[in-house]
Design a protein around this motif. Sequence first.
Motif, PDB file in Angstrom:
ATOM      1  N   TRP A  84       2.205   5.175   2.058  1.00  0.00           N
ATOM      2  CA  TRP A  84       2.987   5.184   0.122  1.00  0.00           C
ATOM      3  C   TRP A  84       2.531   7.488   0.172  1.00  0.00           C
ATOM      4  CZ3 TRP A  84       0.187   2.277  -3.655  1.00  0.00           C
ATOM      5  CH2 TRP A  84       0.427   0.612  -2.569  1.00  0.00           C
ATOM      6  N   SER A  85       2.206   8.092   1.637  1.00  0.00           N
ATOM      7  CA  SER A  85       2.127   9.464   0.904  1.00  0.00           C
ATOM      8  C   SER A  85       3.052   9.881   1.393  1.00  0.00           C
ATOM      9  CB  SER A  85       1.223  10.201   2.501  1.00  0.00           C
ATOM     10  OG  SER A  85       1.786   9.226   4.156  1.00  0.00           O
ATOM     11  N   GLN A  86       4.232   9.696   1.494  1.00  0.00           N
ATOM     12  CA  GLN A  86       5.554  10.136   1.360  1.00  0.00           C
ATOM     13  C   GLN A  86       6.510   9.300   0.053  1.00  0.00           C
ATOM     14  OE1 GLN A  86       6.424  12.674   3.070  1.00  0.00           O
ATOM     15  NE2 GLN A  86       4.120  12.701   3.976  1.00  0.00           N
ATOM     16  N   ARG A  87       5.628   8.556  -0.170  1.00  0.00           N
ATOM     17  CA  ARG A  87       6.055   7.905  -1.606  1.00  0.00           C
ATOM     18  C   ARG A  87       5.727   8.411  -3.280  1.00  0.00           C
ATOM     19  NH1 ARG A  87       6.566   1.391  -0.726  1.00  0.00           N
ATOM     20  NH2 ARG A  87       7.484   1.722  -2.689  1.00  0.00           N
ATOM     21  N   ASN A  88       6.448   8.683  -4.275  1.00  0.00           N
ATOM     22  CA  ASN A  88       6.426   9.154  -5.055  1.00  0.00           C
ATOM     23  C   ASN A  88       7.224   7.951  -5.892  1.00  0.00           C
ATOM     24  OD1 ASN A  88       9.052   8.984  -5.255  1.00  0.00           O
ATOM     25  ND2 ASN A  88       9.846  11.223  -6.243  1.00  0.00           N
ATOM     26  N   ASP A  89       7.364   6.863  -5.896  1.00  0.00           N
ATOM     27  CA  ASP A  89       7.176   5.716  -6.552  1.00  0.00           C
ATOM     28  C   ASP A  89       6.479   5.326  -7.151  1.00  0.00           C
ATOM     29  OD1 ASP A  89       7.642   4.702  -4.550  1.00  0.00           O
ATOM     30  OD2 ASP A  89       8.966   3.001  -4.826  1.00  0.00           O
ATOM     31  N   VAL A  90       4.930   4.628  -6.885  1.00  0.00           N
ATOM     32  CA  VAL A  90       3.418   4.016  -6.623  1.00  0.00           C
ATOM     33  C   VAL A  90       3.376   4.747  -7.477  1.00  0.00           C
ATOM     34  CG1 VAL A  90       1.803   3.333  -5.280  1.00  0.00           C
ATOM     35  CG2 VAL A  90       3.412   3.532  -4.362  1.00  0.00           C
ATOM     36  N   PRO A  91       2.574   4.616  -9.148  1.00  0.00           N
ATOM     37  CA  PRO A  91       1.756   4.971  -9.972  1.00  0.00           C
ATOM     38  C   PRO A  91       0.715   5.039  -9.444  1.00  0.00           C
ATOM     39  CG  PRO A  91       2.432   2.415 -10.543  1.00  0.00           C
ATOM     40  CD  PRO A  91       2.925   2.990  -9.447  1.00  0.00           C
ATOM     41  N   LEU A  97      -6.744  -0.758 -14.231  1.00  0.00           N
ATOM     42  CA  LEU A  97      -5.340  -1.070 -13.903  1.00  0.00           C
ATOM     43  C   LEU A  97      -4.527   0.200 -14.893  1.00  0.00           C
ATOM     44  CD1 LEU A  97      -3.809  -4.678 -13.223  1.00  0.00           C
ATOM     45  CD2 LEU A  97      -4.127  -2.644 -11.383  1.00  0.00           C
ATOM     46  N   GLU A  98      -5.636   1.077 -15.016  1.00  0.00           N
ATOM     47  CA  GLU A  98      -5.481   1.826 -16.418  1.00  0.00           C
ATOM     48  C   GLU A  98      -4.636   3.411 -15.733  1.00  0.00           C
ATOM     49  OE1 GLU A  98      -7.516   3.150 -20.154  1.00  0.00           O
ATOM     50  OE2 GLU A  98      -8.572   2.930 -18.419  1.00  0.00           O
ATOM     51  N   ALA A  99      -3.913   3.696 -16.050  1.00  0.00           N
ATOM     52  CA  ALA A  99      -3.549   5.062 -15.994  1.00  0.00           C
ATOM     53  C   ALA A  99      -4.697   6.347 -15.996  1.00  0.00           C
ATOM     54  CB  ALA A  99      -2.016   5.415 -17.036  1.00  0.00           C
ATOM     55  N   VAL A 100      -4.709   6.870 -15.308  1.00  0.00           N
ATOM     56  CA  VAL A 100      -5.609   8.339 -15.037  1.00  0.00           C
ATOM     57  C   VAL A 100      -5.417   9.154 -16.481  1.00  0.00           C
ATOM     58  CG1 VAL A 100      -6.421   7.376 -12.212  1.00  0.00           C
ATOM     59  CG2 VAL A 100      -4.507   9.017 -12.680  1.00  0.00           C
ATOM     60  N   GLU A 101      -4.458   9.689 -16.483  1.00  0.00           N
ATOM     61  CA  GLU A 101      -4.201  10.342 -17.120  1.00  0.00           C
ATOM     62  C   GLU A 101      -3.662  10.052 -18.963  1.00  0.00           C
ATOM     63  OE1 GLU A 101      -1.708  13.517 -15.707  1.00  0.00           O
ATOM     64  OE2 GLU A 101      -2.730  14.329 -14.330  1.00  0.00           O
ATOM     65  N   ALA A 102      -3.226   8.900 -19.508  1.00  0.00           N
ATOM     66  CA  ALA A 102      -2.960   7.790 -20.164  1.00  0.00           C
ATOM     67  C   ALA A 102      -4.247   6.939 -20.929  1.00  0.00           C
ATOM     68  CB  ALA A 102      -2.105   7.442 -20.519  1.00  0.00           C
ATOM     69  N   VAL A 111       5.589  -2.740 -11.489  1.00  0.00           N
ATOM     70  CA  VAL A 111       6.103  -1.457 -12.361  1.00  0.00           C
ATOM     71  C   VAL A 111       4.381  -1.233 -10.827  1.00  0.00           C
ATOM     72  CG1 VAL A 111       3.894  -1.735 -13.830  1.00  0.00           C
ATOM     73  CG2 VAL A 111       6.251   0.270 -12.848  1.00  0.00           C
ATOM     74  N   THR A 112       3.075  -2.145 -10.356  1.00  0.00           N
ATOM     75  CA  THR A 112       2.405  -1.202  -9.528  1.00  0.00           C
ATOM     76  C   THR A 112       2.673  -1.368  -8.745  1.00  0.00           C
ATOM     77  OG1 THR A 112       0.910  -3.084  -8.872  1.00  0.00           O
ATOM     78  CG2 THR A 112       0.943  -2.101 -11.451  1.00  0.00           C
ATOM     79  N   ALA A 113       3.663  -1.764  -7.879  1.00  0.00           N
ATOM     80  CA  ALA A 113       3.539  -1.918  -6.613  1.00  0.00           C
ATOM     81  C   ALA A 113       3.472  -3.192  -5.603  1.00  0.00           C
ATOM     82  CB  ALA A 113       3.803  -0.656  -5.847  1.00  0.00           C
ATOM     83  N   HIS A 114       2.938  -4.139  -6.412  1.00  0.00           N
ATOM     84  CA  HIS A 114       3.028  -5.705  -5.989  1.00  0.00           C
ATOM     85  C   HIS A 114       3.347  -6.686  -6.914  1.00  0.00           C
ATOM     86  CE1 HIS A 114      -1.147  -3.030  -5.297  1.00  0.00           C
ATOM     87  NE2 HIS A 114      -1.385  -3.618  -4.830  1.00  0.00           N
ATOM     88  N   ALA A 115       4.498  -7.451  -5.821  1.00  0.00           N
ATOM     89  CA  ALA A 115       5.851  -8.100  -6.211  1.00  0.00           C
ATOM     90  C   ALA A 115       5.498  -9.441  -6.470  1.00  0.00           C
ATOM     91  CB  ALA A 115       6.888  -7.833  -5.193  1.00  0.00           C
ATOM     92  N   LEU A 403       8.698   6.571 -17.110  1.00  0.00           N
ATOM     93  CA  LEU A 403       7.082   6.270 -16.809  1.00  0.00           C
ATOM     94  C   LEU A 403       6.403   7.548 -16.417  1.00  0.00           C
ATOM     95  CD1 LEU A 403       7.130   3.355 -14.601  1.00  0.00           C
ATOM     96  CD2 LEU A 403       6.084   3.283 -16.511  1.00  0.00           C
ATOM     97  N   SER A 404       6.461   8.163 -16.454  1.00  0.00           N
ATOM     98  CA  SER A 404       6.223   9.659 -16.857  1.00  0.00           C
ATOM     99  C   SER A 404       6.230  10.252 -17.966  1.00  0.00           C
ATOM    100  CB  SER A 404       7.203  10.118 -15.474  1.00  0.00           C
ATOM    101  OG  SER A 404       6.284  11.661 -15.076  1.00  0.00           O
ATOM    102  N   ASN A 405       6.581  10.252 -18.156  1.00  0.00           N
ATOM    103  CA  ASN A 405       7.677  10.325 -19.504  1.00  0.00           C
ATOM    104  C   ASN A 405       6.398   9.896 -20.831  1.00  0.00           C
ATOM    105  OD1 ASN A 405       9.476  12.659 -18.362  1.00  0.00           O
ATOM    106  ND2 ASN A 405      10.860  11.100 -19.811  1.00  0.00           N
ATOM    107  N   SER A 406       5.467   8.798 -20.171  1.00  0.00           N
ATOM    108  CA  SER A 406       4.640   7.611 -20.796  1.00  0.00           C
ATOM    109  C   SER A 406       3.652   8.116 -20.967  1.00  0.00           C
ATOM    110  CB  SER A 406       5.272   6.719 -20.775  1.00  0.00           C
ATOM    111  OG  SER A 406       6.436   6.634 -21.641  1.00  0.00           O
ATOM    112  N   GLY A 407       3.029   8.892 -19.235  1.00  0.00           N
ATOM    113  CA  GLY A 407       1.641   9.373 -19.317  1.00  0.00           C
ATOM    114  C   GLY A 407       1.674   8.638 -17.183  1.00  0.00           C
ATOM    115  N   VAL A 408       2.608   7.635 -17.432  1.00  0.00           N
ATOM    116  CA  VAL A 408       2.032   7.633 -16.285  1.00  0.00           C
ATOM    117  C   VAL A 408       2.402   8.474 -15.277  1.00  0.00           C
ATOM    118  CG1 VAL A 408       2.559   5.827 -14.165  1.00  0.00           C
ATOM    119  CG2 VAL A 408       2.280   5.212 -16.839  1.00  0.00           C
TER     120      VAL A 408
END
Length: 716
Positions: A84-91, A97-102, A111-115, A403-408
């Motif tokens: 995932w080091s080159q990915r920008n779509d994994v929260p 399961l809490e957003a680190v900055e919110a 949405v957490t990358a577990h399907a 998601l980014s605008n929501s604090g993720v």
Amino acid sequence: MRVLLRDRERVSGKGGEAAALRFPVIDRTRCLGCATCVASCPEEGVLDIVHGQAMVIHGARCVGVSACERECPVGAITVTRGDWSQRNDVPVLTPDLEAVEAPGLFLAGEVTAHALIKSAVDQGTQVGRQVVRRVAAHTPRPGDPVLDLCVVGVGPAGLACSMVAREAGLRFVTLDQEHFIGGTVAKYPRRKLVLSQAFEMPGAGRFDRRTYEKEELMEMWQLMAQDPPLPLVGGQEFQGLERSPAGHFVVRTQNRTFEARNVCLAIGRRGIPRKLEVPGEDLPKVAYHLVDAHSYQQRRILVVGGGDSAVEAALALAEQPGNRVTLSYRGSDFFRIRTRNEQRLLAARDQGHMDVCTQSQVTRIEPASVTLSLRGESGAREVVLDNDDVFVMVGGIAPLELLSNSGVTFDGHEPSDGLPPAEAGSGLTKALWIASGAVLATLAVALWHWDYYGAEPALRAAHPKHDLLGPSKGLGLALGIAACGLIVFNLLYLIRRAPGRLLNWGSLRTWMTSHVATGIAAPLLALLHGSLDPGDSLGGHALLALGVLVVTGAIGRYLYAYIPRAANGRELELSEFKADLGQLGEEWDEGLHAFRSRVREKIVPLVEDPRWQGSLPVRFAALLKSRWKLGRELRELERIGRAMEVRPEDLAATLTLARAAHRSATMAHHYEELRALLGTWRYLHRWVAAGMVLLVVVHVAYAWIYGFRDGSGVPR
């Protein structure tokens, strides 16, 4: 065997050796080649046995169920996440399961990358229970309009979270852009089989089946949501959230706002359907998902995509009367789809039920036709197909900006993310600790009663402790019975790992630990049972065989740990170690030339030892000698590196690469010798085990017939 290796090389060259999110990594120092992982995997073709050990064939088909990891008896498989080091779509989330900055903003489900459905339900349940704990610590004020929880999305994750909230009596609301529950699952094609592992839905019990039709799940989930009714507000498209002045969340939809202390976003990853961006895509005949294939009959249909959704839609449409279906895929091979879908697709193509155009792209869509660009060895060419309907199934654009605008956040991955777990050795640490405890306990008992055990055998019958410690009475007899019980339990491991699975209780890893631990504890108890002097008797011979069995098992496990290719891995070595050795050469050429040249000079000659010809002891001695030489040279190289002031991290990395190169080359150079060594040792261990069991049975029968049945309690 060669077919499997060619298959692996084929999918590896196309990027299919590892799944995008989760895939199995095999620790070759642990793998026993028992094939349990292959049997337990719900997807065909992900794993197979090659040269006596498990190997990842189609890693891209892994769905992250982790059944192989749970069932492996020695912990040789870890289902890890991809790079995932080159990915920008994994929260980036906390373990809760809490957003680190919110704080208070949770994510669950796809949405957490577990399907998986099971993963979504488990995560939704986890979030719901975490919110319940937090609300319990909060003292509500009378008339407070702020909700405890707002759940956005009512797929499996959102439904599970809502069920927990309802059961706990929270003040909450569940929002969804649709007016029905089910999320993405509800949009699956009619009668589609939904694959899942067993999962527990809060307040509704356990779902044990491996497959459900979409309609079955929808019906059950609808019933759950109605008794009592969930506070579901449909038709609410999530548009973002922000903090209120009081620190609460304000969730915005297109026409309403909801204020809550905690929010669970279970909105999936598909977001907006990805488009082809070609002329004519805005025509009414273009759709981005298929709900009911039965509605399309006597039609000329194009399905665009190479994933399971596209293939399943094309197959469903091809089954309807009068349809002519074409599947267009820009790749050359459907390496990421499920095995059963690939088989059905190839069968439909071969039987003429549908056309499959690989290496093709749609260039234009018109009211009665579509234009495809086909790539081949002779270049690109265009074909025009008569067409009534187009289904574009090339994935969706994840709602990252929302998601980014929501604090993720999506940028918190450590450099080590995605790296496969290091080889961890035999995996018997727990068993050896248990065995060490048994040895110490035996030693303590022997020392405590040394006045009896240290006495001459002829004098023990008159000793006061004879009735307690003698082989036929009291504790001595109990120890003998316990030793026999441990032997039986030890052998049950063979039944547990057998393909028929007559015994399904417990994980194989626990059984393997118990197999080793009881294999060491049983002879210790038998030794105490024989008063530390079994003598020249049936019991003594059985104890001797048991001791030999322990020794052969320990040496055999050492061989398995050292020989990662089960001794016959030349082909596997060439296919799998090729990249590692290439990387080794690149890193040696990049810097530290003087030191790494010394490493090369020391390590390469070690492999050029003469062939290990001769008997089993000679071959085993040659292997031990090779290991001893390697250890000596590595210690010398470490000393040289420190003297040359090589940085500790560079020194460690270089020696690790050297050790891997030596093992790889040894496997290739001494292929026949290693194969003969392991094969002979397995044969020896099994026959020793058979002989030991026979001696124990005869010993017990003799003691029963000639001792205890006549009431004397002493064998005659």
